[in-house]
Every structure is written in structure tokens, then in C-alpha cells.
Design a protein around this motif. Sequence first.
Motif, short mmCIF file in Angstrom:
data_model
loop_
_atom_site.label_atom_id
_atom_site.label_comp_id
_atom_site.label_asym_id
_atom_site.label_seq_id
_atom_site.Cartn_x
_atom_site.Cartn_y
_atom_site.Cartn_z
N ALA A 164 0.83 -1.20 0.00
CA ALA A 164 0.00 0.00 0.00
C ALA A 164 0.86 1.25 0.00
O ALA A 164 2.03 1.24 0.40
CB ALA A 164 -0.93 -0.01 1.22
N LEU A 165 0.28 2.34 -0.48
CA LEU A 165 1.02 3.60 -0.54
C LEU A 165 1.47 4.06 0.84
O LEU A 165 2.54 4.64 1.00
CB LEU A 165 0.15 4.67 -1.21
N THR A 166 0.65 3.79 1.82
CA THR A 166 0.98 4.21 3.19
C THR A 166 2.13 3.41 3.78
O THR A 166 2.71 3.81 4.79
CB THR A 166 -0.25 4.07 4.09
N ASP A 167 2.47 2.26 3.15
CA ASP A 167 3.56 1.43 3.65
C ASP A 167 4.92 1.81 3.07
O ASP A 167 5.94 1.28 3.51
CB ASP A 167 3.28 -0.05 3.34
N LEU A 168 4.93 2.67 2.06
CA LEU A 168 6.19 3.06 1.44
C LEU A 168 6.99 3.94 2.39
O LEU A 168 6.42 4.80 3.09
CB LEU A 168 5.95 3.81 0.14
N LEU A 171 0.71 11.25 1.14
CA LEU A 171 1.56 12.11 0.30
C LEU A 171 1.67 13.54 0.83
O LEU A 171 2.50 14.31 0.33
CB LEU A 171 1.02 12.15 -1.13
N ASN A 172 0.85 13.88 1.78
CA ASN A 172 0.79 15.27 2.21
C ASN A 172 2.12 15.77 2.75
O ASN A 172 2.56 16.87 2.41
CB ASN A 172 -0.31 15.43 3.26
N HIS A 173 2.75 14.98 3.58
CA HIS A 173 4.00 15.44 4.22
C HIS A 173 5.09 15.66 3.19
O HIS A 173 5.74 16.72 3.17
CB HIS A 173 4.45 14.42 5.27
N SER A 174 5.32 14.69 2.31
CA SER A 174 6.37 14.82 1.29
C SER A 174 6.05 15.94 0.31
O SER A 174 6.93 16.73 -0.07
CB SER A 174 6.54 13.50 0.54
#
Length: 390
Positions: A2-6, A35-38
Motif C-alpha cells: 500500500a502507498l501508506t507502507d512506502l 503524500l501530504n507530508h512529502s
Amino acid sequence: MALTDLPQELLDAVLAPLAPNHAPLAAAALSCVALNHSATRLLYRHLSLSAYARNLSVVRLLATRPDLARLVRTFSVHLDDAEPAVLPTYSDLQHALALMTNLTSLALYVDASASWILSPPQGQKSEKGDILPPDPAFYPRLEHLTCNFPLDAHLAAFLGQVPSLISLQLSSLLSESDADVQSEPQPVPVPPSHIPLLEAYTGPAAVLPTLASRPLRAVHLSGDLTLDLLPPPSAPSPEEAPSRTQQHDPGTDPAARADDDADAGALLQVMSAMTSAAPAQLLETLALAYPNLVCLRLMTTRALWDLPDLAFYSRIAETLSTLPNLTAFELSGIHWQSRPKSLRSEPSASEKEWISPPVSPRAAALPPPDEEPLGAPEYDFDGAFLDWSY
């Protein structure tokens, strides 16, 4: 996966190609929490603000959001003037600068009389109602500073908070209120402990003495470079100078500080300046103060065509020959060339002689317009160039 696991590093790499365009980054920041933080870090990393770009509202945002201000690495802002309508932006800019402590590059193209924005904002009130002194911001990463402020008390104090600064660019333009003043104000002295790593300076020549102890390698000066602005003669080579400057504290011993100024002068390699002094005399002083120059460009306010005699150019050529590392020299737009020195004995690999370019020949005595030459003109090529000065 999942995207949250990257991991954060992969998310940064995925969004990095979007960095030049803020619109996709802003959309990515709003699309997903993962993606918000990056996206937010990349969105505020490099900022260039101006009225033309219609993004000056970001100044207000940075002044009220310390978390965003700490993300900024390079910051450039253009403000046209200090009219009443723009004054709130200057106040917000002062607060924003105090929060952007992770800057590596700062460019301020604002009103020259607004150097107060470099000072910390007014302190808050204590429990007793007294106003506490403001805490100056510290910028440990700032390496490049560009502004059009004079070297006044605000800028001098700011330079004490940027220990990693290697490049300083100041403007020589006076504000409209000072347009009728012929002489610029004297720069405020900068303590020797400030900006100890400065390598490049661009700005008024009057500031050069206060930067004499810094390890400058390139200077581009505006204004009039006079003889009294140059440091004492330098002897050590660039490799020897840094070790000598670390042997004592220049702030405690005036004689030691003079030695440090001489050692720092040996590091300078590139210089361009304008002068009203006699070119030959100034060049001789420069050769003693900066013996390791590689590129030198001088503009003079004197008319060189009034001095085209062999002694003048020979004097300059002899001075240039004392600079072993010099590879390029230009005097008032005239480029000089060098060639290996021709000696009967084996010349050293570093020995060379400088050749002055030809100047306009002196006008020959012409007959009056009503007089005709007695015979056909004769062309004596053997003496054709005797009246040229090389």
C-alpha cells in the motif's frame, strides 16, 4: 504494498519530478494523507515570490505558520517599494525571516531603507508588562545572501547569525531619498568573528576593508576602488595562508589582525573593479596585496588614450609579470595577452611576459586642406609602426 507502507524516501523520490511545478504538488498534498507530508516539504522548499507572480500572500502564510517556514531552503522575494499599501508585507516578511532558520540561500530585492526586516521582531510582553528583548534568529545553513541593503547596523548584526555564509552580494544603488547625496554612508564595521568562511563578495568597494580578514577568493566591486581601501602586502601562498590565520585571535591583537589580513589577501584569485586612481599605481598595489590573482579586470575613469607612451605600458607589463598565476587581464575593456618569456637561458615554466594591445596612433601632421602634396605620397613601411605604443 500500500502507498501508506512506502518509506518516506521513496515517497520523496516519487514526487521529486513534480517539484518545478507547484500546481501538481499542491494537488498531491490534498489528494492523500500519505503524500501530504512529502508534497508539502517539496512545495515550500524553494520559493520565489513577487507581485508579478501574484504569490506574495505566501509571506503572510509563512509569518503565521512556523512549521511551514522551517521547510524553506531557498527564498527570494521582490517588492517594488515601501508604499503604505506594501508596508504590511514588510512586517510579515520580518516575522517570516525570523522563522525560516533552515535557509541555505536568501535573496531580498526590496526597498533599500527596509534593512530593519533583518532584525528580529519586537519581543513579547512579560508578566510585569515589560517588553522582553527579541531573540535573534540563527541561520546555521545559510550560504548565499543577496540584498540591496547598505552595510548598516541591521545587516551587520544579521551577518553575526550566519556562520556558514560563503557568498555575499550587496547592491550599490542608493534609495531615492539619498539620490541627492553624492557620497554613500560609511559601512558599519563587521566584527572579525562574523562570516569567517566568506569566499565571494559582490558590492561596493567601500566594504572591502571590513572584509579583509575573510578568506575571499573572488570579489566584484562597484564604486570607486581607491588605494586606501586595499590591504597591506601579502606574502604567503594560498596553501600556507589558512594555517597561519588559525594561530591567533585577530580580534585581540591589532598586529595579529594585520597579519591575518595579509594572509587572507593571498587567497584572492578573481577580481573586477572600477577606479579613479592612476592605473599603474593601483595595479602595483594590487600585485602586492593579492599576489596570487588569476583573473583581473580593471575599469578606469581616466582616458587611457592620453597616456599611450611606452613607459606607461612597460610599467604595467612589468607589474603583471610579478603575478605568477595571472592568466587573464583586462584594462578598460582592453584585453592583454601573455606569452612565454624568451630568454637565452632556460626560462622557468611559470615565467611569461605581458604584451599590451596597440592603441590608436598619434595623429600625423596633415597639410592644410588648400595645400596639395608636392608629389606622389611615399609609404615608408619600415617606420609605419614606430608611433604605436605596445
